[in-house]
Design an enzyme around this catalytic site. Structure first.
Site, PDB file in Angstrom:
ATOM      1  N   HIS A   1      45.931  35.468  40.189  1.00 45.46           N
ATOM      2  CA  HIS A   1      46.316  36.393  39.206  1.00 45.46           C
ATOM      3  C   HIS A   1      45.639  37.908  39.584  1.00 45.46           C
ATOM      4  CE1 HIS A   1      42.648  34.939  37.447  1.00 45.46           C
ATOM      5  NE2 HIS A   1      42.391  36.077  37.130  1.00 45.46           N
TER       6      HIS A   1
ATOM      7  N   HIS B   1      37.934  43.933  40.464  1.00 47.69           N
ATOM      8  CA  HIS B   1      36.566  43.782  40.533  1.00 47.69           C
ATOM      9  C   HIS B   1      36.006  45.090  40.248  1.00 47.69           C
ATOM     10  CE1 HIS B   1      36.878  39.937  43.155  1.00 47.69           C
ATOM     11  NE2 HIS B   1      38.033  40.355  43.066  1.00 47.69           N
TER      12      HIS B   1
ATOM     13  N   HIS C   1      43.427  40.935  39.101  1.00 50.68           N
ATOM     14  CA  HIS C   1      42.267  41.268  38.511  1.00 50.68           C
ATOM     15  C   HIS C   1      41.802  42.456  39.421  1.00 50.68           C
ATOM     16  CE1 HIS C   1      41.199  37.869  41.319  1.00 50.68           C
ATOM     17  NE2 HIS C   1      40.094  38.598  41.195  1.00 50.68           N
TER      18      HIS C   1
ATOM     19  N   GLN D   1      41.895  42.596  45.376  1.00 49.42           N
ATOM     20  CA  GLN D   1      42.331  41.886  46.487  1.00 49.42           C
ATOM     21  C   GLN D   1      43.794  41.195  46.255  1.00 49.42           C
ATOM     22  OE1 GLN D   1      38.803  39.856  46.447  1.00 49.42           O
ATOM     23  NE2 GLN D   1      38.277  40.221  48.541  1.00 49.42           N
TER      24      GLN D   1
END
Length: 129
Positions: free
Chosen positions: A67, A71, A69, A56
């Site tokens: 930050h 999923h 990342h 996202q």
């Protein structure tokens, strides 16, 4: 409970940046290489025949922490009537786990360490260059 929400894990870029486009090419490569390794461990840990990887990127896309990342969600055959309903589940889980959410379920350091240890056992040579 769907393992896509209970078993989801994240991989973070080593350098903290708010948006995916801010990563350098080698950082993108490293991030996705790590996601592949962690994904295999998540898949084995949850006996899942598939995975969903998502980013996202930006608040408008639902990013709840500032930050980059990825999923990593374990998936089961038929875990959602419509496959794309996984994104609604992600949104609901994100709302519960926002860093600033008052009713955020408490996760202790011990909880997180146990999750990491379970995955680490499935990732040989993780600490090697």
């Amino acid at each position: 409970t769907c393992p896509c929400t209970t078993g989801r894990r994240f991989t973070n870029a080593k350098r903290v940046v708010p948006r995916f486009g801010s990563l350098k090419a080698d950082e993108v490569q490293d991030l996705w290489a790590l996601a592949r390794v962690v994904g295999a461990a998540v898949e084995a840990e949850h006996n899942a025949p598939g995975l969903t990887f998502t980013i996202q990127d930006g608040v408008a896309a639902g990013q709840s922490v500032p930050h980059v990342h990825i999923h990593i969600l374990p998936r089961l055959e038929g875990d959602f009537v419509r496959n794309d309903d996984v994104y609604d589940a992600i949104d609901k889980a994100e709302a519960l786990h926002r860093v600033d959410a008052e009713d955020r379920p408490a996760r202790t350091f011990a909880d997180m360490a146990a999750e990491a240890a379970a995955l680490r056992r499935r990732i040989p040579n993780l600490d090697e260059p």
